[in-house]
Every structure is written in structure tokens, then in C-alpha cells.
Enzyme design. Sequence first.
Site, PDB file in Angstrom:
ATOM      1  N   CYS A 148      -0.757   6.261   7.032  1.00  0.00           N
ATOM      2  CA  CYS A 148      -1.888   5.576   7.657  1.00  0.00           C
ATOM      3  C   CYS A 148      -1.426   4.726   8.837  1.00  0.00           C
ATOM      4  O   CYS A 148      -0.427   4.012   8.751  1.00  0.00           O
ATOM      5  CB  CYS A 148      -2.591   4.703   6.621  1.00  0.00           C
ATOM      6  SG  CYS A 148      -3.918   3.680   7.298  1.00  0.00           S
ATOM      7  N   CYS A 180       0.836  -1.197   0.000  1.00  0.00           N
ATOM      8  CA  CYS A 180       0.000   0.000   0.000  1.00  0.00           C
ATOM      9  C   CYS A 180       0.873   1.251   0.000  1.00  0.00           C
ATOM     10  O   CYS A 180       1.802   1.358   0.815  1.00  0.00           O
ATOM     11  CB  CYS A 180      -0.909   0.008   1.225  1.00  0.00           C
ATOM     12  SG  CYS A 180      -1.922   1.504   1.374  1.00  0.00           S
ATOM     13  N   TYR A 219     -19.347 -11.431  28.245  1.00  0.00           N
ATOM     14  CA  TYR A 219     -19.074 -10.478  27.168  1.00  0.00           C
ATOM     15  C   TYR A 219     -19.584 -11.099  25.864  1.00  0.00           C
ATOM     16  O   TYR A 219     -18.862 -11.206  24.869  1.00  0.00           O
ATOM     17  CB  TYR A 219     -17.587 -10.157  27.070  1.00  0.00           C
ATOM     18  CG  TYR A 219     -16.920  -9.833  28.386  1.00  0.00           C
ATOM     19  CD1 TYR A 219     -16.913  -8.545  28.905  1.00  0.00           C
ATOM     20  CD2 TYR A 219     -16.293 -10.840  29.127  1.00  0.00           C
ATOM     21  CE1 TYR A 219     -16.298  -8.268  30.118  1.00  0.00           C
ATOM     22  CE2 TYR A 219     -15.681 -10.574  30.346  1.00  0.00           C
ATOM     23  CZ  TYR A 219     -15.689  -9.291  30.838  1.00  0.00           C
ATOM     24  OH  TYR A 219     -15.085  -9.023  32.037  1.00  0.00           O
ATOM     25  N   ASP A 271     -14.967 -13.453  26.407  1.00  0.00           N
ATOM     26  CA  ASP A 271     -14.384 -12.771  25.251  1.00  0.00           C
ATOM     27  C   ASP A 271     -14.410 -11.273  25.539  1.00  0.00           C
ATOM     28  O   ASP A 271     -15.191 -10.518  24.949  1.00  0.00           O
ATOM     29  CB  ASP A 271     -15.192 -13.112  23.996  1.00  0.00           C
ATOM     30  CG  ASP A 271     -14.606 -12.502  22.728  1.00  0.00           C
ATOM     31  OD1 ASP A 271     -13.481 -11.981  22.780  1.00  0.00           O
ATOM     32  OD2 ASP A 271     -15.287 -12.541  21.686  1.00  0.00           O
ATOM     33  N   CYS A 308      -8.114 -10.653  22.391  1.00  0.00           N
ATOM     34  CA  CYS A 308      -7.557  -9.883  21.280  1.00  0.00           C
ATOM     35  C   CYS A 308      -6.333  -9.084  21.698  1.00  0.00           C
ATOM     36  O   CYS A 308      -5.770  -8.363  20.879  1.00  0.00           O
ATOM     37  CB  CYS A 308      -8.614  -8.961  20.685  1.00  0.00           C
ATOM     38  SG  CYS A 308      -9.280  -7.751  21.852  1.00  0.00           S
ATOM     39  N   CYS A 349      -8.176   1.086   0.182  1.00  0.00           N
ATOM     40  CA  CYS A 349      -7.467   0.407   1.270  1.00  0.00           C
ATOM     41  C   CYS A 349      -7.190  -1.039   0.885  1.00  0.00           C
ATOM     42  O   CYS A 349      -8.104  -1.784   0.520  1.00  0.00           O
ATOM     43  CB  CYS A 349      -8.317   0.464   2.541  1.00  0.00           C
ATOM     44  SG  CYS A 349      -7.644  -0.495   3.910  1.00  0.00           S
ATOM     45  N   GLU A 382     -23.737  -9.340  28.831  1.00  0.00           N
ATOM     46  CA  GLU A 382     -23.176  -8.330  27.940  1.00  0.00           C
ATOM     47  C   GLU A 382     -23.560  -6.943  28.440  1.00  0.00           C
ATOM     48  O   GLU A 382     -24.710  -6.719  28.828  1.00  0.00           O
ATOM     49  CB  GLU A 382     -23.694  -8.538  26.516  1.00  0.00           C
ATOM     50  CG  GLU A 382     -23.414  -7.433  25.535  1.00  0.00           C
ATOM     51  CD  GLU A 382     -21.926  -7.164  25.357  1.00  0.00           C
ATOM     52  OE1 GLU A 382     -21.531  -5.982  25.480  1.00  0.00           O
ATOM     53  OE2 GLU A 382     -21.163  -8.128  25.121  1.00  0.00           O
ATOM     54  N   GLN A 399     -16.531  -9.849  14.559  1.00  0.00           N
ATOM     55  CA  GLN A 399     -15.146  -9.977  14.116  1.00  0.00           C
ATOM     56  C   GLN A 399     -14.976  -9.432  12.697  1.00  0.00           C
ATOM     57  O   GLN A 399     -15.824  -9.634  11.829  1.00  0.00           O
ATOM     58  CB  GLN A 399     -14.723 -11.439  14.162  1.00  0.00           C
ATOM     59  CG  GLN A 399     -14.570 -11.998  15.565  1.00  0.00           C
ATOM     60  CD  GLN A 399     -13.294 -11.523  16.248  1.00  0.00           C
ATOM     61  OE1 GLN A 399     -12.374 -11.009  15.605  1.00  0.00           O
ATOM     62  NE2 GLN A 399     -13.232 -11.701  17.556  1.00  0.00           N
TER      63      GLN A 399
END
Length: 391
Positions: free
Chosen positions: A80, A72, A251, A322, A349, A165, A272, A222
Site C-alpha cells: 500500500c 499494518c 481558496y 489555503d 499542505c 486500514c 474559491e 481536512q
Amino acid sequence: MPTDLVGPVDVGPVAHGGHCVARHEGRVIFVRHTLPGERVMIEITDRSHDRFWRGDAVQVIEPAAGRVTPPCPIAGPGLCGGCDFQHVDLATQRDLKRRVVAEQLERLAGLTWDGVVEPVGDGDGLGWRTRMRYHAVHDQHGGTGRVGLRAHRSDRVIELPPDGCRIAAPPLRVPPPVPEDELVGVAAGDQVVWAGGDHPAGTVRERAVSREFTVAVGGFWQAHAAAPRVLADAVLDGLAPEAGETAFDLYCGVGLFAAALYDRGCAVTGVEGNKPAVELARRNLADAGSRVRFVAGSVDRVLDRPARRGGLADRTDLIVLDPPRTGAGRKAITGLARRRPRAIAYVACDPAALARDLGYLAKEGFQLKSLRAFDLFPMTHHIECVAILHP
């Protein structure tokens, strides 16, 4: 030599966050756009901290194996901020992520991990992102009609190249005109939905674990199209749920893991904090009847609440959590450990938050049985892990 340029500097190990650690005249510098073992010139971008500076490698004097030309044209120093590793081939990207996960587990949880980062699919690391957030480019006179993405740690918007992108899914690569601030785009199957300006916010239908899920355009799902399947499979493989068992999905979002557990015969309670997501979760699993219920509220507070006041049962067989990037935290870990599940699946994550929470779980008597890491965010430093723990 300009005062903001230092070097030549020998680059040290990769660190969590998409940069490497270098030292210059006794000062630690976190450097982007480089690789361990390189010799570079560094432009200092942030001197605001007493203990360290931040910088970009703007000239590579001695490149390391694994360096490539970024695909890119707006991936690079001062441009970016979305992609940290476009200058690195895919195999080396995964090795860097492996090192970060192992280092965080060792440093924060005292755990040794010798696993690998598993590729997902056989692509080139581009065109995978099904959720994008674009911003309008402004100048001193206001909006310009041009579209871009934000620079690293900045509100400055970098204009997209004409073909868009590179990591965006093809239908999202070049957005329609962006309103005054931002435009969110989602590609779900054959659907492409934009929200912002003249495009009203709405929902999309996502398919995973043999079900369809209604998800808000601006809600959490996701970003990699294969991620829900990959993560749900890893959770089920690790937990090995049996029909008749009970489970908590903490979560829970719009109910992905709750659905996977329900379809294996479990009775599930999901928790949640986002109320609109809870409403969608209830709609997504309306066929489950009384075997699945969803509670809106902060996970740690719901875990503390007595069952008679809408809290959770005192015992459960399985727990999936999660949490957001900040992790679950000590209070939530204490509350879920008190239920003495036979197995826990932690979907993470952020490897630093995962390692901290694994340390808390160890103090509560839970042992790490397995940890898998998945490259669901190619060209970036981000990584997804699934840890399985037993008492």
C-alpha cells in the site's frame, strides 16, 4: 544477484516526498521504507529518469534508531502506498518532517527555521483519517468482490487485511462491498456516509469553530478530525483580527476560515474555484448577511479583476490563503500582495510549494514572522504548516 537489486547502500538524508536520498555508483536513488543512516539493499522500482532512480529498501542490514515494526501488514515495499513512515516511531517521524520543512525553506526561500513539528492529540498515530477512498480488487476475470488501496505511484490495488486500514477512523476501517471502481467514505461526528455504486453521493455535517458546515462527501475537508480547529486557531492567533477589519479568504472551500474571521468581527470575502463548494459556503454562512460574500473563480483571475466587475477590493487588512498542494503561484501572490494587508496567514499542505511562495512574498516586501508545523497526517510524509507574514 538480480539486476533490480543494488547494495549494500548507505542511506543519506530524508527528502521531501516520503523517501531518503542514497547514492550508488554515482547514481542518486530516492529510497522508500528506510531511514537516514541505515545500510540497506535496494530494489529499483523506476529507472525511467536519467538523473535519478527510485527504489525500495527490501533488506535492512544496519537499522537506525527509530525503526519499528509497521503496525499494518500491507505497509511495506511493493504494498500500500498510503503510509510512508509506518516503519518509524512517532517522535522520529516528526523529526524527519521537521528536517524536510527546514530544508525546503532554506533551499527555496533562503529562510532559517528552527521550529518543531507539533503533535496533535496524544494517540498512537492510527485511526485518525476521517475520509477514505477504497478501490475494488480486480483480476484477469474482472471484479473479485475484495477491497483495497492503491500501491505507491501505481493503479495496482493492494487488498486490505481482514481488520482493515490502520489509519482510518474506526467506522471507516472496513468498508462495505466496493462497486466496480471505488467507494468514498466519510466519518463526521456520529455520521458515516459512503458514496459510490449503490451509495449515492451526498453531504455530511462537520462541526468546527463553533459552527456546523455542510460538506460534500467528495469535497475538500481536512482528513484529521482535529485539523479544522487546530488550523483555525493557528490562523487566528497569528493574525490577531480585530472587529471592523476586512479580510480575504482565498481558496476558501466551504468557508472554514471565513467563518472564523467573521466570528471575530471581520467583513470577509472568500474566493474559491470549485462552484459547488462556493454554494455550500454561502449556505454555511447565510447568517452573516452582507458582511461575508463568496466569489466563484480562479483566485489569480479574481485578484486581477476590477472590483466593479465582481473582483476584490483594492485594499484589505488580512488575507488567509489555503491553496492546493501546488501552491498559490507567482501571479496570485502578486495580486494579493498588491492589497497591502497588515498580515497574511498561509496554510500549506506542501512545504516545497510553501517555500516557493514565501520566496515570491519576500520579493513583494513581506517578511515571515512565524511558522508552525502540525503533524496532522501521522504515518505519512505529509505535514500542515501555518505561516504568518507581515509587510
